[in-house]
Scaffold this motif. Structure first.
Motif, PDB file in Angstrom:
ATOM      1  N   LEU A 159      -7.671   1.625   3.627  1.00  0.00           N
ATOM      2  CA  LEU A 159      -6.828   0.437   3.498  1.00  0.00           C
ATOM      3  C   LEU A 159      -7.595  -0.805   3.945  1.00  0.00           C
ATOM      4  CD1 LEU A 159      -4.102  -0.891   2.912  1.00  0.00           C
ATOM      5  CD2 LEU A 159      -3.392  -0.319   5.249  1.00  0.00           C
TER       6      LEU A 159
ATOM      7  N   ASP B 249      -0.776  -3.193  -5.601  1.00  0.00           N
ATOM      8  CA  ASP B 249      -0.432  -2.077  -4.713  1.00  0.00           C
ATOM      9  C   ASP B 249      -1.610  -1.110  -4.649  1.00  0.00           C
ATOM     10  OD1 ASP B 249       1.671  -0.502  -3.158  1.00  0.00           O
ATOM     11  OD2 ASP B 249       0.986   0.973  -4.632  1.00  0.00           O
ATOM     12  N   PHE B 250      -2.008  -0.708  -3.444  1.00  0.00           N
ATOM     13  CA  PHE B 250      -3.161   0.172  -3.253  1.00  0.00           C
ATOM     14  C   PHE B 250      -2.804   1.653  -3.356  1.00  0.00           C
ATOM     15  CE2 PHE B 250      -4.534  -3.592  -0.563  1.00  0.00           C
ATOM     16  CZ  PHE B 250      -5.356  -4.115  -1.560  1.00  0.00           C
TER      17      PHE B 250
ATOM     18  N   TYR C  76       0.798  -1.227   0.000  1.00  0.00           N
ATOM     19  CA  TYR C  76       0.000   0.000   0.000  1.00  0.00           C
ATOM     20  C   TYR C  76       0.830   1.275   0.000  1.00  0.00           C
ATOM     21  CZ  TYR C  76       0.719  -1.067   4.998  1.00  0.00           C
ATOM     22  OH  TYR C  76       1.262  -1.416   6.210  1.00  0.00           O
TER      23      TYR C  76
END
Length: 381
Positions: free
Chosen positions: A90, A63-64, A44
């Motif tokens: 998240l 991937d955030f 993240y």
């Protein structure tokens, strides 16, 4: 079980050259390539940053792009609210992704409280936390005297430490790196699996120079200030020897000031080819005030260096048999550290003997041996 298992690893990023990132990538690559597991990595904080360690094409990476490290760009009064907003985002992203993947196991580390809370909220999966620091390090002590105020350290010890311990003990499985650390967690769900020797060791028949090698982030915990003081005691009698420290970090300006009068000390930047640094020296020193494991010590042993280490918590005493494949000295005893380094400088035969025994000891941590332990553990869950 021979493949088919789905496992998700969660970590902030794999863009930095740190031990936890290297070990996570090492594990995921091996599980995917050798055992045929369906592996997914969720990050993240990474964004567009390149991977510090190459990820196998058989491992899916999502991937955030939240970049929680940007919290320091915001005024102090509003940081808690920004952090809460990011943590909610998240949590939603991870829960939705996990629901879609439907893994058997979700793995995280104990570094991020918010990350552990999110993993613990997941249902219908086995939740595993890897302790890549230690029970003692959960309070954040001794990170750096220059960036951590006394109030911040006190807060970590009184509040963060207890929150971390409470969360860790709720996981279905806790994996510690050493037996010494495992005992402190006092949980029936603790398993010990040490770090694997992931570095590729080349031929030991190489030209070694009269160098003492040290490797690690330039932080107070690594004790390079004590190593330099030990070197100051012996370097005058050994003008043909060098001390070479590889690493980067916030302590660098203070260490550079400390070595101004010591021309035989060099501080070199990190390198992806750390093996060449090990291969060029004769002696390795681990001067840490504490360790979660001490992977650099294991790597140095695999390269046949004669090693001297403080007997710190945790790791060195489980790798080194004192006097056989390395030397242990009492934590913080700078005179004893200097004496052992100088002894190895003066006794080539003992350097060779200890280095050869170190290679044998390091072979117990070969990646195939350690990853077989991970396979057994995951399948037992």
């Amino acid at each position: 079980m021979t493949g088919g298992m789905k496992i998700v690893y969660i970590i902030f990023s794999i863009s930095k050259m740190t031990g936890i990132e290297r070990m996570f990538v090492c594990q995921m690559n091996y599980l995917a390539e050798q055992f045929g597991y369906d592996m997914t990595l969720l990050t993240y904080d990474q964004g567009d940053a390149p991977d510090a360690y190459p990820l196998s094409p058989k491992v899916s990476h999502i991937d955030f792009n939240i970049k929680t490290f940007h919290i320091y760009r915001y005024p102090l009064p509003i940081r808690p609210f920004i952090k809460m907003k990011w943590n909610r985002k998240l949590g939603d992203l991870i829960r939705n992704t996990i629901s879609h993947i439907a893994p058997d196991i979700v793995v995280c580390s104990s570094y991020e409280i918010s990350e552990m809370r999110i993993v613990l909220s997941l249902q219908n999966v086995k939740r595993v936390v890897q302790i890549h620091s230690s029970y003692l390090q959960s309070g954040g002590r001794l990170r750096s005297r220059h960036i951590e105020s006394g109030i911040r350290l006190l807060y970590n010890r009184l509040f963060v430490f207890h929150r971390v311990v409470r969360l860790v003990r709720q996981f279905d499985s806790i994996v510690a790196l050493t037996h010494g650390d495992a005992k402190l967690w006092r949980s029936p769900r603790v398993t010990v699996i040490p770090n694997a020797l992931a570095i590729e060791t080349v031929s030991k028949q190489c030209e070694r120079k009269k160098k003492v090698i040290a490797v690690g982030s330039l932080l107070m915990v690594k004790g390079f200030d004590m190593l330099i003081e030990a070197w100051r005691k012996i370097c005058v009698n050994h003008p043909d020897w060098l001390l070479e420290i590889t690493g980067e970090g916030v302590e660098e300006p203070h260490l550079l000031q400390q070595i101004e009068s010591l021309p035989s000390v060099r501080i070199l930047p990190k390198t992806a080819d750390i093996g060449s640094r090990y291969q060029s020296g004769e002696i390795f020193v681990l001067s840490s005030r504490y360790e979660g494991f001490g992977l650099v010590l294991l790597e140095a042993m695999s390269y046949g260096l004669a090693c001297v280490s403080f007997d710190c918590d945790f790791g060195p005493r489980e790798m080194i048999t004192d006097g056989k494949d390395g030397y242990l000295v009492s934590l913080g005893d700078i005179d004893a550290l200097a004496e052992r380094i100088e002894y190895l400088m003066n006794h080539e035969n003992d350097r060779r003997r200890i280095g050869e025994n170190a290679v044998i000891k390091a072979s117990q941590y070969r990646i195939d041996k350690i990853m077989s332990l991970w396979k057994q553990h995951y399948e037992s869950l």
